[in-house]
Design a protein around this motif. Structure first.
Motif, PDB file in Angstrom:
ATOM      1  N   SER A 106      -7.361 -10.034  -7.418  1.00  0.00           N
ATOM      2  CA  SER A 106      -6.281  -9.070  -7.242  1.00  0.00           C
ATOM      3  C   SER A 106      -6.393  -7.986  -8.307  1.00  0.00           C
ATOM      4  O   SER A 106      -7.241  -8.047  -9.200  1.00  0.00           O
ATOM      5  CB  SER A 106      -4.921  -9.774  -7.352  1.00  0.00           C
ATOM      6  OG  SER A 106      -4.768 -10.352  -8.637  1.00  0.00           O
ATOM      7  N   MET A 107      -5.512  -7.005  -8.188  1.00  0.00           N
ATOM      8  CA  MET A 107      -5.477  -5.902  -9.144  1.00  0.00           C
ATOM      9  C   MET A 107      -4.019  -5.666  -9.540  1.00  0.00           C
ATOM     10  O   MET A 107      -3.147  -5.583  -8.665  1.00  0.00           O
ATOM     11  CB  MET A 107      -6.056  -4.634  -8.500  1.00  0.00           C
ATOM     12  CG  MET A 107      -6.109  -3.429  -9.419  1.00  0.00           C
ATOM     13  SD  MET A 107      -6.648  -1.937  -8.543  1.00  0.00           S
ATOM     14  CE  MET A 107      -8.360  -2.302  -8.265  1.00  0.00           C
ATOM     15  N   PRO A 108      -3.703  -5.586 -10.851  1.00  0.00           N
ATOM     16  CA  PRO A 108      -2.310  -5.368 -11.242  1.00  0.00           C
ATOM     17  C   PRO A 108      -1.816  -3.995 -10.800  1.00  0.00           C
ATOM     18  O   PRO A 108      -2.589  -3.043 -10.687  1.00  0.00           O
ATOM     19  CB  PRO A 108      -2.340  -5.499 -12.766  1.00  0.00           C
ATOM     20  CG  PRO A 108      -3.747  -5.257 -13.150  1.00  0.00           C
ATOM     21  CD  PRO A 108      -4.597  -5.722 -12.007  1.00  0.00           C
ATOM     22  N   MET A 109      -0.524  -3.909 -10.552  1.00  0.00           N
ATOM     23  CA  MET A 109       0.053  -2.679 -10.023  1.00  0.00           C
ATOM     24  C   MET A 109      -0.163  -1.486 -10.956  1.00  0.00           C
ATOM     25  O   MET A 109      -0.346  -0.355 -10.509  1.00  0.00           O
ATOM     26  CB  MET A 109       1.554  -2.864  -9.778  1.00  0.00           C
ATOM     27  CG  MET A 109       2.193  -1.713  -9.024  1.00  0.00           C
ATOM     28  SD  MET A 109       3.974  -1.809  -8.929  1.00  0.00           S
ATOM     29  CE  MET A 109       4.160  -3.237  -7.912  1.00  0.00           C
ATOM     30  N   ILE A 110      -0.206  -1.726 -12.269  1.00  0.00           N
ATOM     31  CA  ILE A 110      -0.383  -0.616 -13.208  1.00  0.00           C
ATOM     32  C   ILE A 110      -1.745   0.050 -13.007  1.00  0.00           C
ATOM     33  O   ILE A 110      -1.872   1.277 -13.111  1.00  0.00           O
ATOM     34  CB  ILE A 110      -0.222  -1.101 -14.673  1.00  0.00           C
ATOM     35  CG1 ILE A 110      -0.339   0.079 -15.643  1.00  0.00           C
ATOM     36  CG2 ILE A 110      -1.203  -2.191 -15.009  1.00  0.00           C
ATOM     37  CD1 ILE A 110      -0.015  -0.270 -17.070  1.00  0.00           C
ATOM     38  N   VAL A 111      -2.779  -0.731 -12.673  1.00  0.00           N
ATOM     39  CA  VAL A 111      -4.104  -0.144 -12.428  1.00  0.00           C
ATOM     40  C   VAL A 111      -4.072   0.697 -11.154  1.00  0.00           C
ATOM     41  O   VAL A 111      -4.687   1.764 -11.080  1.00  0.00           O
ATOM     42  CB  VAL A 111      -5.174  -1.255 -12.344  1.00  0.00           C
ATOM     43  CG1 VAL A 111      -6.532  -0.667 -12.002  1.00  0.00           C
ATOM     44  CG2 VAL A 111      -5.255  -2.008 -13.658  1.00  0.00           C
ATOM     45  N   VAL A 112      -3.336   0.232 -10.143  1.00  0.00           N
ATOM     46  CA  VAL A 112      -3.229   0.984  -8.890  1.00  0.00           C
ATOM     47  C   VAL A 112      -2.504   2.304  -9.115  1.00  0.00           C
ATOM     48  O   VAL A 112      -2.979   3.373  -8.700  1.00  0.00           O
ATOM     49  CB  VAL A 112      -2.497   0.137  -7.829  1.00  0.00           C
ATOM     50  CG1 VAL A 112      -2.264   0.960  -6.558  1.00  0.00           C
ATOM     51  CG2 VAL A 112      -3.286  -1.117  -7.501  1.00  0.00           C
ATOM     52  N   VAL A 113      -1.352   2.253  -9.783  1.00  0.00           N
ATOM     53  CA  VAL A 113      -0.509   3.456  -9.949  1.00  0.00           C
ATOM     54  C   VAL A 113      -1.126   4.437 -10.932  1.00  0.00           C
ATOM     55  O   VAL A 113      -1.167   5.642 -10.673  1.00  0.00           O
ATOM     56  CB  VAL A 113       0.907   3.045 -10.399  1.00  0.00           C
ATOM     57  CG1 VAL A 113       1.754   4.275 -10.699  1.00  0.00           C
ATOM     58  CG2 VAL A 113       1.578   2.199  -9.323  1.00  0.00           C
ATOM     59  N   ARG A 114      -1.633   3.930 -12.070  1.00  0.00           N
ATOM     60  CA  ARG A 114      -2.109   4.817 -13.135  1.00  0.00           C
ATOM     61  C   ARG A 114      -3.576   5.210 -12.955  1.00  0.00           C
ATOM     62  O   ARG A 114      -3.924   6.397 -12.994  1.00  0.00           O
ATOM     63  CB  ARG A 114      -1.920   4.123 -14.489  1.00  0.00           C
ATOM     64  CG  ARG A 114      -2.363   4.940 -15.691  1.00  0.00           C
ATOM     65  CD  ARG A 114      -2.209   4.149 -16.961  1.00  0.00           C
ATOM     66  NE  ARG A 114      -3.058   2.951 -16.963  1.00  0.00           N
ATOM     67  CZ  ARG A 114      -3.040   2.042 -17.937  1.00  0.00           C
ATOM     68  NH1 ARG A 114      -2.191   2.178 -18.948  1.00  0.00           N
ATOM     69  NH2 ARG A 114      -3.839   0.994 -17.886  1.00  0.00           N
ATOM     70  N   ASN A 115      -4.442   4.239 -12.709  1.00  0.00           N
ATOM     71  CA  ASN A 115      -5.880   4.519 -12.684  1.00  0.00           C
ATOM     72  C   ASN A 115      -6.392   4.991 -11.334  1.00  0.00           C
ATOM     73  O   ASN A 115      -7.323   5.792 -11.273  1.00  0.00           O
ATOM     74  CB  ASN A 115      -6.659   3.279 -13.120  1.00  0.00           C
ATOM     75  CG  ASN A 115      -6.326   2.835 -14.529  1.00  0.00           C
ATOM     76  OD1 ASN A 115      -5.170   2.613 -14.852  1.00  0.00           O
ATOM     77  ND2 ASN A 115      -7.323   2.700 -15.375  1.00  0.00           N
ATOM     78  N   LYS A 116      -5.815   4.474 -10.247  1.00  0.00           N
ATOM     79  CA  LYS A 116      -6.336   4.789  -8.913  1.00  0.00           C
ATOM     80  C   LYS A 116      -5.587   5.936  -8.243  1.00  0.00           C
ATOM     81  O   LYS A 116      -6.184   6.923  -7.812  1.00  0.00           O
ATOM     82  CB  LYS A 116      -6.294   3.539  -8.026  1.00  0.00           C
ATOM     83  CG  LYS A 116      -7.036   2.350  -8.603  1.00  0.00           C
ATOM     84  CD  LYS A 116      -8.517   2.642  -8.801  1.00  0.00           C
ATOM     85  CE  LYS A 116      -9.242   1.431  -9.364  1.00  0.00           C
ATOM     86  NZ  LYS A 116     -10.669   1.720  -9.622  1.00  0.00           N
ATOM     87  N   LEU A 117      -4.258   5.803  -8.131  1.00  0.00           N
ATOM     88  CA  LEU A 117      -3.466   6.832  -7.441  1.00  0.00           C
ATOM     89  C   LEU A 117      -3.090   7.999  -8.341  1.00  0.00           C
ATOM     90  O   LEU A 117      -2.641   9.033  -7.843  1.00  0.00           O
ATOM     91  CB  LEU A 117      -2.200   6.203  -6.852  1.00  0.00           C
ATOM     92  CG  LEU A 117      -2.422   5.103  -5.800  1.00  0.00           C
ATOM     93  CD1 LEU A 117      -1.082   4.568  -5.313  1.00  0.00           C
ATOM     94  CD2 LEU A 117      -3.244   5.623  -4.633  1.00  0.00           C
ATOM     95  N   LYS A 118      -3.221   7.836  -9.654  1.00  0.00           N
ATOM     96  CA  LYS A 118      -2.965   8.901 -10.634  1.00  0.00           C
ATOM     97  C   LYS A 118      -1.512   9.391 -10.599  1.00  0.00           C
ATOM     98  O   LYS A 118      -1.237  10.574 -10.826  1.00  0.00           O
ATOM     99  CB  LYS A 118      -3.902  10.101 -10.385  1.00  0.00           C
ATOM    100  CG  LYS A 118      -5.373   9.748 -10.280  1.00  0.00           C
ATOM    101  CD  LYS A 118      -5.953   9.305 -11.590  1.00  0.00           C
ATOM    102  CE  LYS A 118      -7.463   9.124 -11.473  1.00  0.00           C
ATOM    103  NZ  LYS A 118      -8.069   8.607 -12.709  1.00  0.00           N
ATOM    104  N   TYR A 119      -0.576   8.484 -10.314  1.00  0.00           N
ATOM    105  CA  TYR A 119       0.839   8.864 -10.339  1.00  0.00           C
ATOM    106  C   TYR A 119       1.429   8.785 -11.741  1.00  0.00           C
ATOM    107  O   TYR A 119       2.592   9.137 -11.942  1.00  0.00           O
ATOM    108  CB  TYR A 119       1.641   7.971  -9.394  1.00  0.00           C
ATOM    109  CG  TYR A 119       1.596   8.440  -7.962  1.00  0.00           C
ATOM    110  CD1 TYR A 119       1.952   9.740  -7.625  1.00  0.00           C
ATOM    111  CD2 TYR A 119       1.187   7.593  -6.941  1.00  0.00           C
ATOM    112  CE1 TYR A 119       1.894  10.175  -6.320  1.00  0.00           C
ATOM    113  CE2 TYR A 119       1.129   8.033  -5.629  1.00  0.00           C
ATOM    114  CZ  TYR A 119       1.489   9.322  -5.340  1.00  0.00           C
ATOM    115  OH  TYR A 119       1.434   9.759  -4.042  1.00  0.00           O
TER     116      TYR A 119
END
Length: 279
Positions: free
Chosen positions: A57-70
């Protein structure tokens, strides 16, 4: 004369060993499929206990900050998640470390965006943009079937769900189509030759192809042979195969490339052809 030897136990206030679960994760030990750089700190965000394993899995912080750049920083990410604007599988999640795994649906209502967590052909996590209609359901792999108290049949999925009274035709390694809002099974895909499958682990992680046949190896791992859309055949363990459609028709939208892995020479030729077009 009787002598008694008394020993006093010295209790140290500092912990000398592990006490409970580890709460930290070194950056170099983080899964490579997260695609984190090495020089942005000593530590990486460690996923909370949840529906998926840590390395799957991937933690939500990596998705929001590193991937989606929000967000740009840890604190900005915390403000985004605490604003209750991000849903995972239809539920608001405010934990920045909440684990998001394969097939999970991410909903951001403020921007009207929907994403599904998949793998690219190199085995890395891919946040695939989908439409609102597709975000209403997800596919879940069947991990086990058993009987609960009072003889109630139950089914356990790859994302930790327990569903009561499943269809008797559903078996282990099949895939169910789950309505996210109601949590009920809408349809299912049998694990059988001729159906389309997504590879979720091993060296072929992220590849998509048709199941051709299965080899049984008593006492060892059963092997499944798969052929992709361009005719390349490969084999992997049974536990890595995730059916996603009946026949050649997928029940979810597929990422760019349709799960076909190119060789190094083919990738080079494609890049050179793209450069030649630009010039």
């Amino acid at each position: 004369i009787r002598f008694e030897l008394q020993t006093k136990a010295v209790v140290s206030t500092q912990s000398t060993g592990a006490r409970g679960p580890k709460k930290h994760l070194k950056r170099l030990n983080a899964p490579k499929k997260w695609m984190l750089d090495k020089l942005s700190g000593k530590f990486a965000p460690k996923p909370s206990a949840g529906p998926h394993k840590m390395r799957e899995s991937m933690p939500m912080i990596v998705v929001v900050r590193n991937k989606l750049k929000y967000a740009l920083t840890y604190n900005e990410t915390k403000k985004v998640t605490m604003s209750r604007s991000i849903k995972v599988d239809g539920k608001v999640r405010t934990d920045m470390m909440f684990p998001i795994g394969f097939q999970d649906v991410i909903t951001i209502e403020r921007t009207g965006e929907f994403f599904r967590m998949l793998f690219d052909v190199k085995g890395r996590f891919l946040i695939h943009r989908i439409k609102k209609e597709e975000a209403a359901y997800k596919l879940c792999g069947v991990k086990s079937l058993s009987t609960a108290a009072k003889g109630i049949p139950i089914l356990v999925t790859h994302d930790g769900r327990t569903i009561r009274y499943p269809d008797p035709l559903i078996k282990v390694h099949d895939t169910i189509k789950l309505d996210i809002e109601s949590g009920k099974i809408v349809d299912h895909i049998k694990f059988e030759p001729g159906n389309l499958a997504y590879i979720t682990g091993g060296q072929n992680c992220g590849r998509i192809g048709i199941i051709t046949h299965k080899e049984k190896h008593p006492g060892s791992f059963d092997i499944v042979h798969v052929k992709d859309s361009v005719g390349h055949s490969f084999a992997t363990r049974l536990s890595n195969v995730f059916p996603i459609g009946r026949g050649k028709q997928a029940w979810i939208s597929l990422p760019r490339g349709k799960g076909v892995r190119l060789t190094i020479a083919e990738e080079r030729d494609r890049k050179l052809a793209a450069k030649a077009k630009e010039m």
